[in-house]
Design an enzyme around this catalytic site. Sequence first.
Site, PDB file in Angstrom:
ATOM      1  N   ASP A  67      30.847  -5.741  50.142  1.00 34.72           N
ATOM      2  CA  ASP A  67      30.555  -4.662  49.190  1.00 34.72           C
ATOM      3  C   ASP A  67      31.830  -3.905  48.829  1.00 34.72           C
ATOM      4  OD1 ASP A  67      30.936  -3.541  51.692  1.00 34.72           O
ATOM      5  OD2 ASP A  67      28.960  -2.630  51.839  1.00 34.72           O
ATOM      6  N   ASN A 133      20.933   4.601  58.848  1.00 26.95           N
ATOM      7  CA  ASN A 133      19.623   4.566  58.185  1.00 26.95           C
ATOM      8  C   ASN A 133      19.134   3.138  57.986  1.00 26.95           C
ATOM      9  OD1 ASN A 133      21.343   3.681  56.196  1.00 26.95           O
ATOM     10  ND2 ASN A 133      20.712   5.156  54.642  1.00 26.95           N
ATOM     11  N   HIS A 135      20.866   0.624  56.689  1.00 27.08           N
ATOM     12  CA  HIS A 135      21.423  -0.150  55.571  1.00 27.08           C
ATOM     13  C   HIS A 135      22.332  -1.255  56.083  1.00 27.08           C
ATOM     14  CE1 HIS A 135      25.068   2.754  55.174  1.00 27.08           C
ATOM     15  NE2 HIS A 135      25.587   1.581  55.412  1.00 27.08           N
ATOM     16  N   GLU A 140      20.572   0.085  50.685  1.00 29.91           N
ATOM     17  CA  GLU A 140      19.979   1.309  51.219  1.00 29.91           C
ATOM     18  C   GLU A 140      18.464   1.134  51.400  1.00 29.91           C
ATOM     19  OE1 GLU A 140      21.828   3.448  52.439  1.00 29.91           O
ATOM     20  OE2 GLU A 140      23.161   4.479  51.048  1.00 29.91           O
TER      21      GLU A 140
END
Length: 240
Positions: A67, A133, A135, A140
Site C-alpha cells: 500500500d 482495528n 486492518h 479498513e
Amino acid sequence: MRIIQCLSKNEAISITASLILEKVKALTNPVIGLATGKTMVPVYLELAKVASEHKTSFDHSFFFMLDEYLTLPENHPSSFRSYINKYVIRPLGINQNQIAFPPVEINEGGEIYERLLKDKGGVDLQLLGIGTNGHVGFNEPGSSIQSRTRVIKLTTETLKANSDQFTDIIPSKALSMGIGTILEAKNLLMLATGITKAEVIKYLLNHHDDPSCPATFLKNHPHFTLILDPEAASKINLNI
Ligand code: GLP
C-alpha cells in the site's frame, strides 16, 4: 492457519526474516509482497543482516508494495516508498526495477497494479502486519473479502496510530491491495508484536469472515502463518 507463538520478540522477528529468506532461496524468481509499519522495521534489519552473512542474492526476486499513501510527493520522508528504500532496497542492494509501488499518482492506479500483479505471476509470499482495528494493508473495517486494489479513506484510529510517522499532516487516503488481492498470494505471513496488538489478535482468533475486522478474512487462506511474540499473544489461550 498456522500459529507460531514465540518465546520472545526477537525470536518472532528472526523466524519471520528466516521464512522470507527461505522463500527467496527456494524459488527461481520469487515474488515477495512487502509491508510497512513499526512492526516490520526489525524484520528488515534482521533480513539484511542474515542475507549479508549468507550472501543471499535478491537479483532474481521481484517485490510488490502492499500500500501507499495518496498525495505525498515521491520523496516524502514518511512515504512507504521512502521507508522501503531505507529498510529494504538500499540494504539488500535491490534495483528500482525489481520493485513496484501502488501507482498513487494516477486515477486508474488500482486496475494498473492488479494487471502488474497478474503479469508477474502473482505474489509468492505476502508479508503482513495488522492494525489495532484489524486492518490489513489499508483495508479498513467494512472492507469486503472480494475487495481489490483501490483508494481507501483511512479511519481516525489508523490516522492516530500512524501519525507519529509524520511531522506534517498525515494523508487521509491510501491506495492498498484489497483483501481479495491479498488472498491470491500463494502464502501469507503475518507478524504481530507488542501489547497494543493483543486485543486484535484475540479478536482475530475468535472470529471468522467479520468485515469489522478484515484480518479475519485471511483465515480462509490455506497457507496463512501468524507469528506472535509473547505480548501480542498475551490475551489468547493456545496450548502449543
Ligand atoms: C499501517 C500499514 C499496515 C501495517 C499497520 C500496522 O497502517 N498500512 O500494513 O500492518 O499499519 O503498523 P504497525 O506495525 O506500525 O503497528
